[in-house]
Structure formats: structure tokens, C-alpha cells
Design a protein around this motif. Structure first.
Motif, mmCIF file in Angstrom:
data_model
loop_
_atom_site.group_PDB
_atom_site.id
_atom_site.type_symbol
_atom_site.label_atom_id
_atom_site.label_comp_id
_atom_site.label_asym_id
_atom_site.label_seq_id
_atom_site.Cartn_x
_atom_site.Cartn_y
_atom_site.Cartn_z
ATOM 1 N N GLN A 13 -50.472 83.481 -15.563
ATOM 2 C CA GLN A 13 -49.453 84.307 -14.920
ATOM 3 C C GLN A 13 -49.633 85.797 -15.209
ATOM 4 O O GLN A 13 -49.004 86.624 -14.546
ATOM 5 N N VAL A 14 -50.480 86.123 -16.171
ATOM 6 C CA VAL A 14 -50.788 87.539 -16.436
ATOM 7 C C VAL A 14 -51.570 88.123 -15.267
ATOM 8 O O VAL A 14 -51.504 89.324 -14.995
ATOM 9 N N GLY A 15 -52.305 87.292 -14.562
ATOM 10 C CA GLY A 15 -53.025 87.723 -13.356
ATOM 11 C C GLY A 15 -54.383 88.319 -13.635
ATOM 12 O O GLY A 15 -55.413 87.753 -13.285
ATOM 13 N N ALA A 16 -54.406 89.481 -14.257
ATOM 14 C CA ALA A 16 -55.664 90.163 -14.579
ATOM 15 C C ALA A 16 -55.369 91.256 -15.584
ATOM 16 O O ALA A 16 -54.237 91.721 -15.722
ATOM 17 N N ILE A 17 -56.412 91.664 -16.318
ATOM 18 C CA ILE A 17 -56.308 92.736 -17.313
ATOM 19 C C ILE A 17 -57.419 93.740 -17.030
ATOM 20 O O ILE A 17 -58.584 93.353 -16.880
ATOM 21 N N ASN A 18 -57.063 94.999 -16.947
ATOM 22 C CA ASN A 18 -58.051 96.037 -16.624
ATOM 23 C C ASN A 18 -57.908 97.219 -17.577
ATOM 24 O O ASN A 18 -56.846 97.828 -17.670
ATOM 25 N N ILE A 19 -58.975 97.527 -18.328
ATOM 26 C CA ILE A 19 -58.991 98.698 -19.203
ATOM 27 C C ILE A 19 -59.296 99.936 -18.348
ATOM 28 O O ILE A 19 -60.252 99.940 -17.577
ATOM 29 N N LEU A 20 -58.476 100.960 -18.488
ATOM 30 C CA LEU A 20 -58.619 102.162 -17.671
ATOM 31 C C LEU A 20 -59.483 103.215 -18.351
ATOM 32 O O LEU A 20 -60.465 103.690 -17.788
ATOM 33 N N HIS A 21 -59.119 103.617 -19.568
ATOM 34 C CA HIS A 21 -59.873 104.622 -20.300
ATOM 35 C C HIS A 21 -59.413 104.633 -21.751
ATOM 36 O O HIS A 21 -58.468 103.928 -22.120
ATOM 37 N N THR A 22 -60.073 105.444 -22.576
ATOM 38 C CA THR A 22 -59.712 105.554 -23.987
ATOM 39 C C THR A 22 -59.620 107.018 -24.379
ATOM 40 O O THR A 22 -60.122 107.903 -23.673
ATOM 41 N N GLU A 23 -58.980 107.262 -25.531
ATOM 42 C CA GLU A 23 -58.972 108.602 -26.106
ATOM 43 C C GLU A 23 -58.823 108.484 -27.621
ATOM 44 O O GLU A 23 -58.273 107.495 -28.126
ATOM 45 N N LYS A 24 -59.344 109.483 -28.341
ATOM 46 C CA LYS A 24 -59.210 109.487 -29.794
ATOM 47 C C LYS A 24 -57.792 109.881 -30.162
ATOM 48 O O LYS A 24 -57.197 110.756 -29.546
ATOM 49 N N GLN A 25 -57.260 109.222 -31.213
ATOM 50 C CA GLN A 25 -55.876 109.453 -31.609
ATOM 51 C C GLN A 25 -55.761 109.374 -33.126
ATOM 52 O O GLN A 25 -55.581 108.314 -33.691
ATOM 53 N N ARG A 26 -55.906 110.515 -33.815
ATOM 54 C CA ARG A 26 -55.748 110.594 -35.276
ATOM 55 C C ARG A 26 -56.552 109.511 -36.002
ATOM 56 O O ARG A 26 -55.999 108.703 -36.749
ATOM 57 N N GLY A 27 -57.845 109.507 -35.788
ATOM 58 C CA GLY A 27 -58.722 108.562 -36.469
ATOM 59 C C GLY A 27 -58.719 107.170 -35.878
ATOM 60 O O GLY A 27 -59.375 106.268 -36.421
ATOM 61 N N GLN A 28 -57.986 106.965 -34.797
ATOM 62 C CA GLN A 28 -57.946 105.676 -34.127
ATOM 63 C C GLN A 28 -58.380 105.852 -32.673
ATOM 64 O O GLN A 28 -58.591 106.963 -32.207
ATOM 65 N N THR A 29 -58.520 104.736 -31.978
ATOM 66 C CA THR A 29 -58.880 104.782 -30.566
ATOM 67 C C THR A 29 -57.747 104.182 -29.738
ATOM 68 O O THR A 29 -57.351 103.034 -29.959
#
Length: 387
Positions: A203-219
Motif C-alpha cells: 500500500q506504500v506504492g513506491a519510494i523515490n529518493i529525490l536528493h541529499t544534502e549535508k546537515q551538521r556531519g550527517q546526510t
């Protein structure tokens, strides 16, 4: 009673009003003996809907009571008919379950832990405990998450005690010690969570990653699930179609066409700068006399600075005073040749108070600006008088 835990698909219900009031912000609220409205919590936004046709615009849990914030002033009957905005609820269910699946894919396969989650109106995000995540890992995690969606595994919920927790390979420690609710995707994810989720991964249907960015030592990984994937695809298709028409290039050659256009633009910008420099050189030669003073209107300050430096680079006894006038400001550029003793920095500091301005520089060159409290011509003459 929280009916959304009894039946996550419940969209309408009957209840009795047990409390009604106004909070410290002046918002009217109602408390019911049971509700299918989910209150904000666990990274998931609240439900909206209707109570006896009164719009519910916010739902919060305060001191154990679920408050339904409603619009209007009409009295609410003791017996209440509730209706949940299902499109909004199911969207949140898709996004929340999709986050569980995606976070499990990152951790189970790449040992990348999720440290926070945000469910936004347009996109969602998870913060991964890593300074950098490669495109390859992102692609593989997305593919593995969608494989789990296609397997249509059940999404189970279970209330357990602190002692019973030991039976499950939790993805992270739970934040409570009582009323522990687990959301379980068998052989994939075991996670303490109080949110709402569909009953199966399909029922989730699909999952799509759009983009990333750095955030205080994390992604930070931005993604969408379910109907939002279709919406994103539609929006991107419209953009691509428009670019295809504007650039006279098919979709597969749009990047090459854009690269060519950017190269051409860079060459044109370089040519324009060279021509501007030639024009300024010609303009600089037109100024005669030891004191060069002039008022300009809406002239770029950087251009005036360059022109002034060209003028004082010639005869060493030159002094340049330029005032630039815009709709609401006056700007001053001043410079001197090597044989002139006037301190331009002191000069500009002495006249800028006339226009409540700020600025500074070096003894041979300075600039500043302020409010248009006088005419540009009068300000220029004040500068001349202070030489």
C-alpha cells in the motif's frame, strides 16, 4: 479511546463530547470519549476533518487528552459524528511506512542509521548518521526498499512490555517504558512507533529518493512515497517537456544542450565584460582636471569603482568624487592619486553622517552610502568642501 490504533482504516465514527474549552492561544477545542483523529506526534502530522460539519484544523494530545481544534462558534452537540480527511491520513500513512522501509534498507544493508525523520507537506526526509552517502548506495537502498514494497509484506502492530522487547531485533531503542507499541515488517524492520501505517507494504506504492544534502556531519535524504511519487513524476515530466521544446532537443540530449548553452553564455559574459572594460577605459580618458566630480543615476557601484581607479591610475595628482543616486539612496566613491595627500577614508567618514550612512576604505580609496536626505548635487558639493 484512540480508535486509529484499533482500526487504522476507520474514516468515520461516533463519539460523545466529554470536554470543551479554549486554550491559552484562544483556540477552541473539543475532547471526545473516543476518536479516529491522529494527533501530531512521532514525526507524523495531525489529521484534519469534520466534527458534526465543524472543520477540525489541528489535533494535539495535551496531558493525555486528545484535543480537536475546531473552527466556528456554533455549539457542538453532545453526540458527535467524526469524519477523517482520508486523503491526508492515507498520504501520511504511506510516507511514514515508506520511511520505515527506507530506513531499514539503509541500516540492514549499509549500516547507515537513521537519527531523525521529518514528514513534510510536499517531501519527507531522514537524517543518516554519515557525513556522505554515495549515489550508488542511495540507488541500491531505493531499489531494495521498493523490492520490499512489491513483496507486499504485512505491516503488523503489537503492544509489548519492556520485558517482551528482548524478543525483537529493534532498529533503535524505544523512547518509552510503558505502552510500548511496535510496528513490525517481518524479517525487515522492528521499530517502536506510535504513528499510523497501512496494513501491508504494497500500500506504500513506491519510494523515490529525490536528493541529499549535508546537515551538521550527517546526510539528509529527501524522498517521497505513494501518490507523491506520481505527483513528482508528473511535475518533472512537465518541466522536461517544456525544456525539450525551448531547447529543441529530445529528453536524452537535454543535458548536452544545456551544457552548450551554458558555455555560450559564459563566452558572451566574458565578451560583455571585455567590451565594458574598453568603454570604461575610453570614458576615463574624457575626464580632465585635477578634481573629477560627477553625479550618476542608477549606475552600478562596482562599475564606478572601476572607473574611478582607472582615472587615478593616470596622473598622480587626480582626485575623484563620484555620487550615485538611486530611488532611495546616495552612494559615494572617492579616490586619489599618489601625489594627493587627502585621506579618502577620513573624507568619507566626515560626510557620510549627512546622509546617515556607513562606509570606509583606505587613505587612497573609499566608498559608502546612506539615505537620500539631500540632493545628490548638494552631497557632492559637501564632499568637495571637505577635501
Amino acid at each position: 479511546m484512540k480508535l486509529f490504533y484499533e482500526d487504522v482504516n476507520l474514516q468515520t465514527f461516533q463519539a460523545k463530547k466529554i470536554d470543551e474549552g479554549t486554550d491559552e492561544q484562544g483556540r477552541r477545542y473539543v475532547v471526545l470519549d473516543q476518536t479516529a483523529f491522529y494527533p501530531t506526534g512521532g514525526g507524523q502530522p495531525h489529521d484534519t476533518g469534520l466534527l458534526n460539519q465543524a472543520p477540525v484544523y489541528n489535533v494535539e494530545e495535551v496531558d493525555g487528552a486528545v484535543r480537536h481544534y475546531i473552527e466556528g462558534t456554533d455549539p457542538l452537540l453532545e453526540t458527535v459524528h467524526g469524519e477523517v480527511n482520508w486523503d491526508r491520513r492515507f498520504d501520511h500513512m504511506q510516507q511514514h511506512a515508506g520511511q520505515h522501509i527506507l530506513s531499514a534498507a539503509f541500516e540492514n544493508n549499509f549500516n547507515l542509521k537513521t537519527v531523525s525523520f521529518h514528514l513534510g507537506e510536499e517531501v519527507c526526509s531522514v537524517d543518516l548518521e554519515a557525513e556522505q552517502v554515495s549515489d550508488e548506495v542511495l540507488s541500491m537502498a531505493e531499489r531494495q526498499a521498493n523490492e520490499l514494497v512489491l513483496e507486499n509484506r504485512p505491516i503488523e502492530t503489537k503492544w509489548v512490555s519492556q520485558e517482551e522487547l528482548k524478543q525483537y531485533p529493534l532498529r533503535k531503542d524505544v523512547a518509552v517504558t510503558d505502552d510500548i507499541r511496535l510496528v513490525i515488517i517481518p524479517e525487515a524492520d522492528y521499530n517502536g512507533c506510535g504513528g499510523t501505517h497501512p496494513t501491508s507494504t504494497g500500500q506504500v506504492g513506491a519510494i523515490n529518493i529525490l536528493h541529499t544534502e549535508k546537515q551538521r556531519g550527517q546526510t539528509r535524504v529527501y524522498f517521497v512515497c505513494g501518490k507523491r511519487v506520481t505527483r513528482q513524476l508528473s511535475e518533472k515530466h512537465e518541466v522536461i517537456q517544456a525544456l525539450t521544446a525551448k531547447m529543441s532537443a529530445p529528453q536524452e540530449k537535454l543535458v548536452d544542450a544545456a551544457d552548450r548553452l551554458l558555455d555560450q553564455n559564459r563566452q558572451l559574459e566574458k565578451t560583455v565584460e571585455e567590451l565594458k572594460s574598453q568603454l570604461l577605459t575610453f570614458e576615463a580618458k574624457q575626464y580632465q582636471g585635477d578634481v573629477v566630480k560627477e553625479v550618476f543615476t542608477d549606475r552600478p557601484v562596482a562599475e564606478l569603482q572601476k572607473l574611478a581607479k582607472m582615472i587615478i591610475a593616470g596622473p598622480d595628482q587626480k582626485t575623484v568624487l563620484f555620487v550615485n543616486e538611486t530611488d532611495d539612496k546616495l552612494q559615494l566613491v572617492c579616490g586619489r592619486g599618489a601625489e594627493v595627500t587627502t585621506d579618502m577614508n577620513k573624507l568619507i567618514k566626515s560626510v557620510l553622517p549627512l546622509i546617515d550612512g556607513r562606509g570606509g576604505g583606505k587613505p587612497d580609496f573609499a566608498q559608502g552610502g546612506g539615505e537620500k536626505r539631500m540632493s545628490a548635487e548638494a552631497f557632492l558639493e559637501a564632499c568637495v568642501a571637505n577635501i
